[in-house]
Each structure stands twice: as C-alpha cells, then as structure tokens.
Motif scaffolding. Structure first.
Motif, PDB file in Angstrom:
ATOM      1  N   GLY A  84       4.280  14.419   5.815  1.00 48.69           N
ATOM      2  CA  GLY A  84       4.766  13.048   5.695  1.00 48.69           C
ATOM      3  C   GLY A  84       3.585  12.111   5.722  1.00 48.69           C
ATOM      4  O   GLY A  84       2.499  12.436   5.259  1.00 48.69           O
ATOM      5  N   GLY A  85       3.805  10.934   6.308  1.00 51.17           N
ATOM      6  CA  GLY A  85       2.732   9.945   6.395  1.00 51.17           C
ATOM      7  C   GLY A  85       2.959   9.019   7.571  1.00 51.17           C
ATOM      8  O   GLY A  85       4.030   9.012   8.169  1.00 51.17           O
ATOM      9  N   THR A  86       1.912   8.254   7.895  1.00 50.74           N
ATOM     10  CA  THR A  86       2.011   7.253   8.965  1.00 50.74           C
ATOM     11  C   THR A  86       1.455   5.938   8.462  1.00 50.74           C
ATOM     12  O   THR A  86       0.620   5.896   7.569  1.00 50.74           O
ATOM     13  CB  THR A  86       1.230   7.692  10.223  1.00 50.74           C
ATOM     14  OG1 THR A  86      -0.144   7.874   9.878  1.00 50.74           O
ATOM     15  CG2 THR A  86       1.809   8.952  10.825  1.00 50.74           C
ATOM     16  N   GLU A  87       1.955   4.876   9.053  1.00 55.06           N
ATOM     17  CA  GLU A  87       1.374   3.556   8.753  1.00 55.06           C
ATOM     18  C   GLU A  87       1.515   2.672   9.966  1.00 55.06           C
ATOM     19  O   GLU A  87       2.258   2.920  10.874  1.00 55.06           O
ATOM     20  CB  GLU A  87       2.015   2.912   7.540  1.00 55.06           C
ATOM     21  CG  GLU A  87       3.464   2.536   7.696  1.00 55.06           C
ATOM     22  CD  GLU A  87       3.991   1.781   6.501  1.00 55.06           C
ATOM     23  OE1 GLU A  87       3.276   1.603   5.508  1.00 55.06           O
ATOM     24  OE2 GLU A  87       5.135   1.364   6.560  1.00 55.06           O
TER      25      GLU A  87
ATOM     26  N   MET B  22       0.834  -1.174   0.000  1.00 52.46           N
ATOM     27  CA  MET B  22       0.000   0.000   0.000  1.00 52.46           C
ATOM     28  C   MET B  22       0.884   1.243   0.000  1.00 52.46           C
ATOM     29  O   MET B  22       1.848   1.335   0.750  1.00 52.46           O
ATOM     30  CB  MET B  22      -0.891  -0.021   1.242  1.00 52.46           C
ATOM     31  CG  MET B  22      -1.782   1.188   1.361  1.00 52.46           C
ATOM     32  SD  MET B  22      -3.081   0.983   2.577  1.00 52.46           S
ATOM     33  CE  MET B  22      -2.317   1.654   4.019  1.00 52.46           C
ATOM     34  N   ALA B  23       0.556   2.213  -0.820  1.00 49.48           N
ATOM     35  CA  ALA B  23       1.320   3.457  -0.901  1.00 49.48           C
ATOM     36  C   ALA B  23       1.039   4.331   0.317  1.00 49.48           C
ATOM     37  O   ALA B  23      -0.072   4.376   0.828  1.00 49.48           O
ATOM     38  CB  ALA B  23       0.951   4.198  -2.171  1.00 49.48           C
ATOM     39  N   LEU B  24       2.056   5.016   0.748  1.00 54.02           N
ATOM     40  CA  LEU B  24       1.948   5.908   1.893  1.00 54.02           C
ATOM     41  C   LEU B  24       1.474   7.280   1.421  1.00 54.02           C
ATOM     42  O   LEU B  24       2.080   7.881   0.539  1.00 54.02           O
ATOM     43  CB  LEU B  24       3.317   6.016   2.570  1.00 54.02           C
ATOM     44  CG  LEU B  24       3.390   6.702   3.908  1.00 54.02           C
ATOM     45  CD1 LEU B  24       2.635   5.900   4.963  1.00 54.02           C
ATOM     46  CD2 LEU B  24       4.840   6.833   4.341  1.00 54.02           C
ATOM     47  N   ALA B  25       0.361   7.776   1.979  1.00 51.39           N
ATOM     48  CA  ALA B  25      -0.160   9.093   1.607  1.00 51.39           C
ATOM     49  C   ALA B  25       0.716  10.183   2.207  1.00 51.39           C
ATOM     50  O   ALA B  25       1.185  10.073   3.328  1.00 51.39           O
ATOM     51  CB  ALA B  25      -1.589   9.237   2.095  1.00 51.39           C
ATOM     52  N   HIS B  26       0.940  11.237   1.450  1.00 51.78           N
ATOM     53  CA  HIS B  26       1.723  12.390   1.903  1.00 51.78           C
ATOM     54  C   HIS B  26       0.726  13.446   2.369  1.00 51.78           C
ATOM     55  O   HIS B  26      -0.093  13.922   1.591  1.00 51.78           O
ATOM     56  CB  HIS B  26       2.579  12.912   0.746  1.00 51.78           C
ATOM     57  CG  HIS B  26       3.580  13.931   1.145  1.00 51.78           C
ATOM     58  ND1 HIS B  26       4.794  13.594   1.678  1.00 51.78           N
ATOM     59  CD2 HIS B  26       3.548  15.280   1.104  1.00 51.78           C
ATOM     60  CE1 HIS B  26       5.490  14.696   1.933  1.00 51.78           C
ATOM     61  NE2 HIS B  26       4.748  15.727   1.592  1.00 51.78           N
ATOM     62  N   GLU B  27       0.781  13.787   3.662  1.00 47.39           N
ATOM     63  CA  GLU B  27      -0.192  14.702   4.224  1.00 47.39           C
ATOM     64  C   GLU B  27       0.450  15.614   5.262  1.00 47.39           C
ATOM     65  O   GLU B  27       1.570  15.364   5.706  1.00 47.39           O
ATOM     66  CB  GLU B  27      -1.334  13.918   4.860  1.00 47.39           C
ATOM     67  CG  GLU B  27      -0.855  12.992   5.983  1.00 47.39           C
ATOM     68  CD  GLU B  27      -1.933  12.054   6.487  1.00 47.39           C
ATOM     69  OE1 GLU B  27      -3.070  12.495   6.670  1.00 47.39           O
ATOM     70  OE2 GLU B  27      -1.631  10.881   6.695  1.00 47.39           O
ATOM     71  N   LYS B  28      -0.280  16.643   5.669  1.00 46.90           N
ATOM     72  CA  LYS B  28       0.193  17.519   6.736  1.00 46.90           C
ATOM     73  C   LYS B  28       0.011  16.785   8.051  1.00 46.90           C
ATOM     74  O   LYS B  28      -1.082  16.350   8.393  1.00 46.90           O
ATOM     75  CB  LYS B  28      -0.579  18.834   6.744  1.00 46.90           C
ATOM     76  CG  LYS B  28      -0.114  19.790   7.833  1.00 46.90           C
ATOM     77  CD  LYS B  28      -0.776  21.141   7.732  1.00 46.90           C
ATOM     78  CE  LYS B  28      -2.260  20.996   7.864  1.00 46.90           C
ATOM     79  NZ  LYS B  28      -3.002  22.229   7.843  1.00 46.90           N
ATOM     80  N   LEU B  29       1.104  16.637   8.797  1.00 45.70           N
ATOM     81  CA  LEU B  29       1.064  15.949  10.083  1.00 45.70           C
ATOM     82  C   LEU B  29       0.946  16.920  11.251  1.00 45.70           C
ATOM     83  O   LEU B  29       0.406  16.566  12.297  1.00 45.70           O
ATOM     84  CB  LEU B  29       2.312  15.078  10.262  1.00 45.70           C
ATOM     85  CG  LEU B  29       2.515  13.968   9.237  1.00 45.70           C
ATOM     86  CD1 LEU B  29       3.844  13.268   9.479  1.00 45.70           C
ATOM     87  CD2 LEU B  29       1.360  12.981   9.285  1.00 45.70           C
TER      88      LEU B  29
ATOM     89  N   THR C 230       4.077   4.169  12.726  1.00 49.07           N
ATOM     90  CA  THR C 230       5.397   4.660  12.353  1.00 49.07           C
ATOM     91  C   THR C 230       5.169   5.885  11.473  1.00 49.07           C
ATOM     92  O   THR C 230       4.366   5.837  10.546  1.00 49.07           O
ATOM     93  CB  THR C 230       6.197   3.594  11.583  1.00 49.07           C
ATOM     94  OG1 THR C 230       6.373   2.455  12.425  1.00 49.07           O
ATOM     95  CG2 THR C 230       7.550   4.114  11.159  1.00 49.07           C
ATOM     96  N   ALA C 231       5.848   6.971  11.807  1.00 51.51           N
ATOM     97  CA  ALA C 231       5.705   8.211  11.027  1.00 51.51           C
ATOM     98  C   ALA C 231       6.912   8.379  10.120  1.00 51.51           C
ATOM     99  O   ALA C 231       8.050   8.109  10.519  1.00 51.51           O
ATOM    100  CB  ALA C 231       5.584   9.404  11.962  1.00 51.51           C
TER     101      ALA C 231
END
Length: 105
Positions: free
Chosen positions: A102-105, A1-8, A28-29
């Motif tokens: 960034g993104g989190t998963e 799954m691709a990691l979305a790039h968003e405002k954290l 994990t960020a």
C-alpha cells in the motif's frame, strides 16, 4: 501528489494473534493488497483483524492449502490512521508468510 504503492510489511504469521502492521506516527496508511503463502505441508486457517482480535475486528478468515498462495487485492483501500493496526494469525506459527502492500501519506 500520487500515492506510491510499496511493500509496507512482511514476515511470518504466528499461531496467536499479533500485529503485522502499524500505521506510522503522523501518517495515514492505505492498504491495497495482502498476500499470504503457506510454506507448510498442511492447510492453514488464517484470520486478519483491524485494531484488535475480537470477532467484531475480524475482516478476513479463510483456509490456504499447503504450498498455496492467497492474494487479496483490495478494491478500495483499508485506511489506518496513526497507531492503528493490522493483526493476524494462522493455525501454525512460522508457516504462513505475509506481504502487505500500500502507501502512506
């Protein structure tokens, strides 16, 4: 799954070192960019740390001119695991706006 790039996270830096982002529980960020904007009329020294505020925790230090923006596009992600923090400060409180992406998963 691709990691979305968003405002954290976003806000204003304090004159004393404080937490600007904490990796969520069970996640994990992946920090990909940090933008800082000096809204004031004088230069601001900024410092960014990972997991503390000692010299050994500092990852970035620089000066942002009055009314200028500094963008740090991170080639390889800064990885923070559950509870780890990104901390920062500037010369004057409530003068430098920050945006962490960034993104989190």
């Amino acid at each position: 799954m691709a990691l979305a790039h968003e405002k954290l996270a976003q806000g204003q830096l304090a004159a004393t070192t404080g937490t600007i982002y904490t990796a969520p529980v069970g996640k994990t960020a992946y920090l990909k960019s940090i933008y800082l904007h000096n809204t004031g009329s004088t230069d601001q020294t900024i410092k960014i740390y990972i997991n503390g505020s000692a010299a050994a925790d500092k990852i970035l230090e620089g000066v942002i001119a009055a009314k200028d923006t500094f963008g740090w596009d991170i080639a390889y992600s800064i990885i923070l695991t559950t509870g780890q923090t990104l901390r920062a400060d500037s010369t004057s409180a409530t003068t430098v706006n920050y945006f962490v992406h960034g993104g989190t998963e």
